[in-house]
Design a protein around this motif. Structure first.
Motif, PDB file in Angstrom:
ATOM      1  N   MET A 118      41.093  31.504  41.534  1.00  0.00           N
ATOM      2  CA  MET A 118      41.888  31.770  40.328  1.00  0.00           C
ATOM      3  C   MET A 118      42.804  32.961  40.598  1.00  0.00           C
ATOM      4  SD  MET A 118      42.969  31.294  37.313  1.00  0.00           S
ATOM      5  CE  MET A 118      42.007  29.901  36.788  1.00  0.00           C
ATOM      6  N   PRO A 119      44.096  32.742  40.545  1.00  0.00           N
ATOM      7  CA  PRO A 119      45.001  33.869  40.742  1.00  0.00           C
ATOM      8  C   PRO A 119      44.939  34.810  39.536  1.00  0.00           C
ATOM      9  CG  PRO A 119      46.233  31.848  40.241  1.00  0.00           C
ATOM     10  CD  PRO A 119      44.780  31.477  40.288  1.00  0.00           C
ATOM     11  N   LEU A 120      44.983  36.084  39.747  1.00  0.00           N
ATOM     12  CA  LEU A 120      45.053  36.805  40.990  1.00  0.00           C
ATOM     13  C   LEU A 120      44.199  38.044  40.895  1.00  0.00           C
ATOM     14  CD1 LEU A 120      48.781  36.425  41.147  1.00  0.00           C
ATOM     15  CD2 LEU A 120      47.681  36.859  43.301  1.00  0.00           C
ATOM     16  N   LYS A 121      43.726  38.517  42.041  1.00  0.00           N
ATOM     17  CA  LYS A 121      42.933  39.742  42.036  1.00  0.00           C
ATOM     18  C   LYS A 121      43.792  40.907  41.587  1.00  0.00           C
ATOM     19  CE  LYS A 121      38.903  38.762  43.492  1.00  0.00           C
ATOM     20  NZ  LYS A 121      38.901  37.929  44.683  1.00  0.00           N
ATOM     21  N   ILE A 122      43.295  41.626  40.619  1.00  0.00           N
ATOM     22  CA  ILE A 122      44.035  42.795  40.122  1.00  0.00           C
ATOM     23  C   ILE A 122      44.059  43.873  41.201  1.00  0.00           C
ATOM     24  CG2 ILE A 122      42.015  43.823  38.990  1.00  0.00           C
ATOM     25  CD1 ILE A 122      43.872  44.612  36.672  1.00  0.00           C
ATOM     26  N   CYS A 123      42.912  44.008  41.907  1.00  0.00           N
ATOM     27  CA  CYS A 123      42.861  44.910  43.054  1.00  0.00           C
ATOM     28  C   CYS A 123      41.820  44.396  44.043  1.00  0.00           C
ATOM     29  CB  CYS A 123      42.549  46.347  42.634  1.00  0.00           C
ATOM     30  SG  CYS A 123      40.874  46.578  42.045  1.00  0.00           S
ATOM     31  N   TYR A 124      41.915  44.853  45.258  1.00  0.00           N
ATOM     32  CA  TYR A 124      40.977  44.414  46.289  1.00  0.00           C
ATOM     33  C   TYR A 124      40.703  45.571  47.238  1.00  0.00           C
ATOM     34  CZ  TYR A 124      38.816  41.956  50.119  1.00  0.00           C
ATOM     35  OH  TYR A 124      37.925  41.564  51.077  1.00  0.00           O
ATOM     36  N   PRO A 125      39.459  45.779  47.642  1.00  0.00           N
ATOM     37  CA  PRO A 125      38.262  45.094  47.188  1.00  0.00           C
ATOM     38  C   PRO A 125      37.667  45.793  45.969  1.00  0.00           C
ATOM     39  CG  PRO A 125      37.691  46.564  48.979  1.00  0.00           C
ATOM     40  CD  PRO A 125      39.155  46.743  48.732  1.00  0.00           C
ATOM     41  N   ALA A 126      36.535  45.265  45.489  1.00  0.00           N
ATOM     42  CA  ALA A 126      35.844  45.906  44.371  1.00  0.00           C
ATOM     43  C   ALA A 126      35.049  47.096  44.888  1.00  0.00           C
ATOM     44  CB  ALA A 126      34.898  44.893  43.726  1.00  0.00           C
ATOM     45  N   MET A 127      34.824  48.027  44.009  1.00  0.00           N
ATOM     46  CA  MET A 127      33.930  49.146  44.366  1.00  0.00           C
ATOM     47  C   MET A 127      32.515  48.738  44.007  1.00  0.00           C
ATOM     48  SD  MET A 127      36.073  52.374  42.975  1.00  0.00           S
ATOM     49  CE  MET A 127      36.422  51.614  41.419  1.00  0.00           C
ATOM     50  N   GLU A 128      31.594  49.123  44.871  1.00  0.00           N
ATOM     51  CA  GLU A 128      30.204  48.731  44.627  1.00  0.00           C
ATOM     52  C   GLU A 128      29.287  49.947  44.623  1.00  0.00           C
ATOM     53  OE1 GLU A 128      29.331  44.618  46.396  1.00  0.00           O
ATOM     54  OE2 GLU A 128      30.992  45.320  47.632  1.00  0.00           O
ATOM     55  N   SER A 129      28.116  49.749  44.129  1.00  0.00           N
ATOM     56  CA  SER A 129      27.005  50.721  44.071  1.00  0.00           C
ATOM     57  C   SER A 129      27.448  52.178  43.892  1.00  0.00           C
ATOM     58  CB  SER A 129      26.082  50.540  45.270  1.00  0.00           C
ATOM     59  OG  SER A 129      26.819  50.620  46.454  1.00  0.00           O
ATOM     60  N   VAL A 135      33.109  56.606  40.935  1.00  0.00           N
ATOM     61  CA  VAL A 135      34.525  56.457  40.584  1.00  0.00           C
ATOM     62  C   VAL A 135      34.740  55.955  39.153  1.00  0.00           C
ATOM     63  CG1 VAL A 135      36.722  55.353  41.223  1.00  0.00           C
ATOM     64  CG2 VAL A 135      35.187  56.181  43.005  1.00  0.00           C
ATOM     65  N   THR A 136      33.900  55.004  38.710  1.00  0.00           N
ATOM     66  CA  THR A 136      34.133  54.475  37.346  1.00  0.00           C
ATOM     67  C   THR A 136      33.304  55.208  36.303  1.00  0.00           C
ATOM     68  OG1 THR A 136      32.354  52.817  37.282  1.00  0.00           O
ATOM     69  CG2 THR A 136      34.418  52.141  38.326  1.00  0.00           C
ATOM     70  N   GLY A 137      32.371  56.049  36.761  1.00  0.00           N
ATOM     71  CA  GLY A 137      31.463  56.681  35.809  1.00  0.00           C
ATOM     72  C   GLY A 137      30.473  55.650  35.272  1.00  0.00           C
ATOM     73  N   CYS A 138      30.004  54.766  36.150  1.00  0.00           N
ATOM     74  CA  CYS A 138      29.011  53.717  35.806  1.00  0.00           C
ATOM     75  C   CYS A 138      29.523  52.770  34.722  1.00  0.00           C
ATOM     76  CB  CYS A 138      27.692  54.336  35.328  1.00  0.00           C
ATOM     77  SG  CYS A 138      26.926  55.417  36.510  1.00  0.00           S
ATOM     78  N   ASP A 139      30.782  52.431  34.765  1.00  0.00           N
ATOM     79  CA  ASP A 139      31.369  51.583  33.715  1.00  0.00           C
ATOM     80  C   ASP A 139      30.777  50.162  33.756  1.00  0.00           C
ATOM     81  OD1 ASP A 139      32.951  50.176  31.973  1.00  0.00           O
ATOM     82  OD2 ASP A 139      34.861  50.941  32.752  1.00  0.00           O
ATOM     83  N   PRO A 140      30.057  49.758  32.708  1.00  0.00           N
ATOM     84  CA  PRO A 140      29.440  48.422  32.723  1.00  0.00           C
ATOM     85  C   PRO A 140      30.463  47.288  32.612  1.00  0.00           C
ATOM     86  CG  PRO A 140      29.090  49.483  30.601  1.00  0.00           C
ATOM     87  CD  PRO A 140      29.785  50.495  31.467  1.00  0.00           C
ATOM     88  N   LYS A 141      31.660  47.607  32.169  1.00  0.00           N
ATOM     89  CA  LYS A 141      32.688  46.560  32.093  1.00  0.00           C
ATOM     90  C   LYS A 141      33.351  46.367  33.467  1.00  0.00           C
ATOM     91  CE  LYS A 141      36.017  44.784  28.812  1.00  0.00           C
ATOM     92  NZ  LYS A 141      36.925  44.958  27.702  1.00  0.00           N
ATOM     93  N   ASN A 142      33.359  47.444  34.239  1.00  0.00           N
ATOM     94  CA  ASN A 142      34.012  47.379  35.546  1.00  0.00           C
ATOM     95  C   ASN A 142      33.019  47.304  36.706  1.00  0.00           C
ATOM     96  OD1 ASN A 142      36.725  47.112  35.012  1.00  0.00           O
ATOM     97  ND2 ASN A 142      37.055  49.322  34.772  1.00  0.00           N
ATOM     98  N   THR A 143      32.012  46.453  36.555  1.00  0.00           N
ATOM     99  CA  THR A 143      31.082  46.231  37.671  1.00  0.00           C
ATOM    100  C   THR A 143      31.830  45.475  38.772  1.00  0.00           C
ATOM    101  OG1 THR A 143      30.348  44.274  36.494  1.00  0.00           O
ATOM    102  CG2 THR A 143      28.957  46.238  36.291  1.00  0.00           C
ATOM    103  N   SER A 144      31.229  45.395  39.947  1.00  0.00           N
ATOM    104  CA  SER A 144      31.931  44.807  41.095  1.00  0.00           C
ATOM    105  C   SER A 144      32.440  43.392  40.820  1.00  0.00           C
ATOM    106  CB  SER A 144      30.992  44.706  42.299  1.00  0.00           C
ATOM    107  OG  SER A 144      30.373  45.916  42.495  1.00  0.00           O
ATOM    108  N   TRP A 145      33.640  43.151  41.200  1.00  0.00           N
ATOM    109  CA  TRP A 145      34.310  41.849  41.077  1.00  0.00           C
ATOM    110  C   TRP A 145      34.432  41.395  39.629  1.00  0.00           C
ATOM    111  CZ3 TRP A 145      36.615  41.525  45.443  1.00  0.00           C
ATOM    112  CH2 TRP A 145      35.973  41.986  46.599  1.00  0.00           C
ATOM    113  N   SER A 146      34.503  42.346  38.727  1.00  0.00           N
ATOM    114  CA  SER A 146      34.718  42.010  37.327  1.00  0.00           C
ATOM    115  C   SER A 146      35.847  42.872  36.749  1.00  0.00           C
ATOM    116  CB  SER A 146      33.425  42.250  36.542  1.00  0.00           C
ATOM    117  OG  SER A 146      33.601  41.888  35.177  1.00  0.00           O
ATOM    118  N   TYR A 159      38.886  36.553  35.181  1.00  0.00           N
ATOM    119  CA  TYR A 159      37.762  35.844  35.806  1.00  0.00           C
ATOM    120  C   TYR A 159      36.989  36.822  36.685  1.00  0.00           C
ATOM    121  CZ  TYR A 159      39.670  31.291  34.375  1.00  0.00           C
ATOM    122  OH  TYR A 159      40.116  30.218  33.640  1.00  0.00           O
ATOM    123  N   ASP A 160      35.739  36.496  36.914  1.00  0.00           N
ATOM    124  CA  ASP A 160      34.872  37.359  37.735  1.00  0.00           C
ATOM    125  C   ASP A 160      34.491  36.680  39.048  1.00  0.00           C
ATOM    126  OD1 ASP A 160      34.923  39.208  35.738  1.00  0.00           O
ATOM    127  OD2 ASP A 160      32.831  38.995  35.136  1.00  0.00           O
ATOM    128  N   GLY A 161      33.992  37.494  39.947  1.00  0.00           N
ATOM    129  CA  GLY A 161      33.464  36.973  41.213  1.00  0.00           C
ATOM    130  C   GLY A 161      34.448  37.156  42.342  1.00  0.00           C
TER     131      GLY A 161
END
Ligand code: GLC
Length: 570
Positions: free
Chosen positions: A438-449, A455-466, A513-515
């Motif tokens: 699904m186009p398009l990734k807003i940014c790449y790659p996602a930040m994890e753990s 960086v996000t301050g544990c933002d539950p909306k901005n979990t990896s690939w979301s 979209y996520d993932g």
């Protein structure tokens, strides 16, 4: 509150300078050296739009790459170019096919209907589109007209020959700019444009008022730095599309442009020509490590400066502003093209950087420590290709790919033609990562753990690939399409559009979209997200008629030719 009187200039009454025989207007100063794109100018069959169609037509430019000459070689060439004579006109889409030869995808009609449902009226006049029409989840601020969200809607209406709503929006927002704005006791700059506004109905008094948000109600109190830039870009698109220069020439519009320019051109302590911002200042309006000098803002800043240059009157007030814009553009383009650009050669140079260099002879000017290079970037970087990285400041390079900034860099000609081609090469060779399903990734790659936590301050909306953290946003399709057409690679956009088309309506026009591959409807994605709908329509219309690109793209300014060292991608 007073309603801005819309002067009712209809399509039919808009006159180009040629028709009126007046002296050249401010509109003409715009990208005058645009090269001719289309081989066969087509006669238009809609009389009322003649002047502006011809204008966009001759003034736009697409560099057709011989390698990927979609319009001449693909099976779809007949649609785009061969049938130009008298067949296609971007006449008003009302739900029925516009001509016998034009067979839109079945979801196009549904998309138009959904877009029309999202229209917000103020005292009987359409003034914008609501962010999302989703009754199933909490409204929050999705019931507002966002400035940035309205841009694809506006382009869709302009391309469909319906400029009134765009004109009303531009007038309404410039009026909102002139209000006094405060966050707690702090008075905001005069030029600040709202992030969004909503129309409040008072059923008892039967009145309507507008409530605007300049960041004082926004989650995180983020500053909408991009709003003013989008406003200027849209004013130019309106002018270019309609040929109606009278709107931009109005004193309140000229003042609006100057106020935005005053805000972003003011002197400070900066050592760079880029614009220093707080986190969450743009489409990514939450904490995501986009503070400092984020590419999205720099590209929009550059484009807005160029649009302002074409819209400002050469009068006593405008001249000073124009001088400052020209100087800034020069410095900004050099800085961006040199320091934000990354390809395999540049990456290798950074990998081998020495540190702690003093004086103007320094190679590693920002003292970037090679150990800070993330592992993923070595695999991500193709042998052929490149992109503008996310951020550059002292000892900091954010290597993430951001879609919007790179597309706007192409559209505004901040990217040189070689850089534009390199960005296209990157998208092609990293298709799975940047487009996926699904186009398009807003940014790449996602930040994890750990990185996500910090960086996000544990933002539950901005979990990896979301969401903002590596989510896939259909709205970005229009930007990709415009950038692809400008770079002469529309087949890339066509492929992406087909992917989106296969799911968007079925999934109810999700916001994101996520993932990793964008296979899942976003965790908290709104449905009927207006810019997902409008973004798709704009992409479709541009692929059908590439001359629409003229309203949203700027040709390269020959005076800003880069003095850059040669790089692998160029
Ligand atoms: C989200 C997005 C922002 C958009 C808004 C309304 O906050 O991050 O870019 O403007 O929703 O759709």
């Amino acid at each position: 509150m007073a309603t801005s009187k819309v002067d009712g200039t209809s399509n039919g009454s808009v006159k180009s300078k040629d028709e009126e025989g007046t002296t050249p207007s401010i509109f003409e100063i715009d990208d005058s050296d645009l090269t001719r794109l289309l081989e066969k100018p087509r006669p238009l069959n809609t009389e009322r739009k003649r002047s502006f169609d011809e204008r966009s037509f001759s003034e736009m430019s697409i560099t057709m790459s011989p390698r990927n000459n979609f319009y001449r070689t693909s099976e779809h060439s007949s649609r785009a170019f061969d049938n130009l004579d008298g067949v296609y006109s971007p006449g008003r889409w009302t739900g029925t096919p516009r001509s016998a030869c034009f067979e839109p995808h079945p979801i196009v009609g549904e998309a138009w209907e959904a877009l029309r449902r999202s229209i917000v009226n103020f005292r009987g006049q359409p003034v914008g589109t609501i962010a999302a029409l989703d009754n199933s989840s909490e409204e929050l601020n999705y019931d507002q007209v966002f400035v940035r969200d309205f841009v694809p809607s506006a382009l869709a209406f302009l391309m469909n020959g319906e400029p009134e709503i765009v004109k009303n929006f531009l007038l309404k927002t410039v009026f909102l700019q002139s209000r006094e704005k405060k966050v707690d006791n702090f008075k905001l700059g005069e030029g600040v444009m709202p992030a969004s506004f909503k129309v409040l109905h008072n059923p008892v008094r039967n009145t309507e008022t507008i409530l605007a948000d300049y960041g004082e109600s926004a989650i995180g109190r983020v500053a909408p730095v991009d709003s003013g830039f989008w406003w200027i870009i849209l004013l130019r698109a309106y002018t270019k599309s309609t040929g109606d220069t009278s709107l931009a020439e109005r004193p309140e519009m000229q003042r609006g442009i100057r106020l935005i320019m005053t805000l972003c051109l003011s002197e400070g302590f900066d050592t760079f020509p880029t614009l220093l911002c707080a986190d969450g200042c743009c489409m990514i309006d939450r904490r995501m490590g986009v503070y400092g000098y984020p590419i999205e803002i720099q590209a929009l800043f550059f484009m807005a400066l160029r649009c302002a240059l074409s819209l400002l009157k050469r009068d006593s007030e405008g001249n000073d502003c124009i001088d400052r814009i020209v100087k800034r553009l020069h410095a900004l383009s050099f800085h961006m093209r040199s320091y934000f650009w990354l390809d395999i050669k540049q990456l290798n140079d950074i990998y081998r950087y020495k540190t702690e260099e003093y004086s103007h002879t320094a190679v590693n000017k920002f003292n970037v420590i090679p150990d800070s290079l993330p592992d993923w970037v070595f695999d991500f970087m193709p042998t052929r290709g490149g992109y503008f990285i996310g951020n550059v400041s002292p000892a900091k390079m954010d290597f993430r790919w951001f879609c919007l900034g790179n597309c706007v860099a192409i559209l505004s000609s901040l990217a040189t033609p070689e850089q534009s081609s390199a960005i296209m090469d990157l998208i092609e060779s990293r298709w799975q990562e940047l487009v996926g399903e699904m186009p398009l990734k807003i940014c790449y790659p996602a930040m994890e753990s750990h990185e996500w936590r910090i960086v996000t301050g544990c933002d539950p909306k901005n979990t990896s690939w979301s969401y903002h953290n590596g989510g896939s946003w259909p709205v970005l399709l229009w930007l990709l399409t415009a950038a692809c057409i400008k770079a002469g690679r529309p087949q890339i956009a066509k492929r992406a559009t087909e992917l989106a088309e296969s799911r968007l309506l079925m999934d109810g026009w999700p916001e994101y979209y996520d993932g990793k591959m964008g296979r899942y409807i976003g965790k908290q994605a709104r449905k009927n997200q207006t810019w997902s709908i409008a973004g798709y329509l704009v992409a479709k219309m541009m692929l059908e008629d590439p001359s629409h690109l003229g309203m949203i793209a700027l040709e390269e300014d020959k005076q800003m030719k880069p003095q850059m060292k040669r790089s692998a991608s160029c």
